[in-house]
Enzyme design. Sequence first.
Site, PDB file in Angstrom:
ATOM      1  N   HIS A 227       0.861  -1.186   0.000  1.00  0.00           N
ATOM      2  CA  HIS A 227       0.000   0.000   0.000  1.00  0.00           C
ATOM      3  C   HIS A 227       0.896   1.235   0.000  1.00  0.00           C
ATOM      4  O   HIS A 227       2.032   1.204   0.500  1.00  0.00           O
ATOM      5  CB  HIS A 227      -0.875   0.036   1.251  1.00  0.00           C
ATOM      6  CG  HIS A 227      -1.985  -0.967   1.242  1.00  0.00           C
ATOM      7  ND1 HIS A 227      -3.168  -0.754   1.906  1.00  0.00           N
ATOM      8  CD2 HIS A 227      -2.092  -2.196   0.668  1.00  0.00           C
ATOM      9  CE1 HIS A 227      -3.960  -1.791   1.750  1.00  0.00           C
ATOM     10  NE2 HIS A 227      -3.321  -2.683   1.004  1.00  0.00           N
TER      11      HIS A 227
ATOM     12  N   GLU B  76       0.893   3.888   1.793  1.00  0.00           N
ATOM     13  CA  GLU B  76       1.330   4.318   3.128  1.00  0.00           C
ATOM     14  C   GLU B  76       2.486   3.469   3.649  1.00  0.00           C
ATOM     15  O   GLU B  76       3.456   4.010   4.196  1.00  0.00           O
ATOM     16  CB  GLU B  76       0.166   4.232   4.139  1.00  0.00           C
ATOM     17  CG  GLU B  76      -1.041   5.061   3.781  1.00  0.00           C
ATOM     18  CD  GLU B  76      -2.099   4.317   2.989  1.00  0.00           C
ATOM     19  OE1 GLU B  76      -3.291   4.610   3.208  1.00  0.00           O
ATOM     20  OE2 GLU B  76      -1.759   3.444   2.169  1.00  0.00           O
TER      21      GLU B  76
END
Length: 160
Positions: free
Chosen positions: A51, A53
Amino acid sequence: MDEDFLRLALEEARKAAEEDEVPVGAVAVFEGRVVGAGRNARERLADPLAHAEILALSSAAKSLGRWRLSGVTLYVTLEPCAMCAGALVNARVDRLVYGARDPKAGAVESLYSICTDPRLNHRLEVKGGVLAEEASQLLKGFFQRKRKEQDRLRRDGRAG
């Protein structure tokens, strides 16, 4: 200043879309400078953890030479999921700024409040809705294109 850094995250999200990834981007900022960046890469890397993040946090940790990311603000185009919100807490990030809310998987304000849960050993400041419309439109456009692509493949008898 928040909008400027979120625009950098939007640039990462656009790169993800160009790579046929869900367009989510993130940048980690420490003392006014970008120390990490990431964009969704689950398909490209065949990695469920890739992801935006997580990749931005990992990049920031390498750049700063430490896992404890106190003093860091993470800017991300979409409200983080449970995995990413947990990573923010565990990395001791000070602040999160995000664009669009995610009513189906958002774990910061929509479904859960992981980043501000008083039962956890660390909490961070959260600011949502920054450039939300731009971030939301990027996602909507991506999924509309994907649906049209699938419809065309089905019509041509090539969809699985």
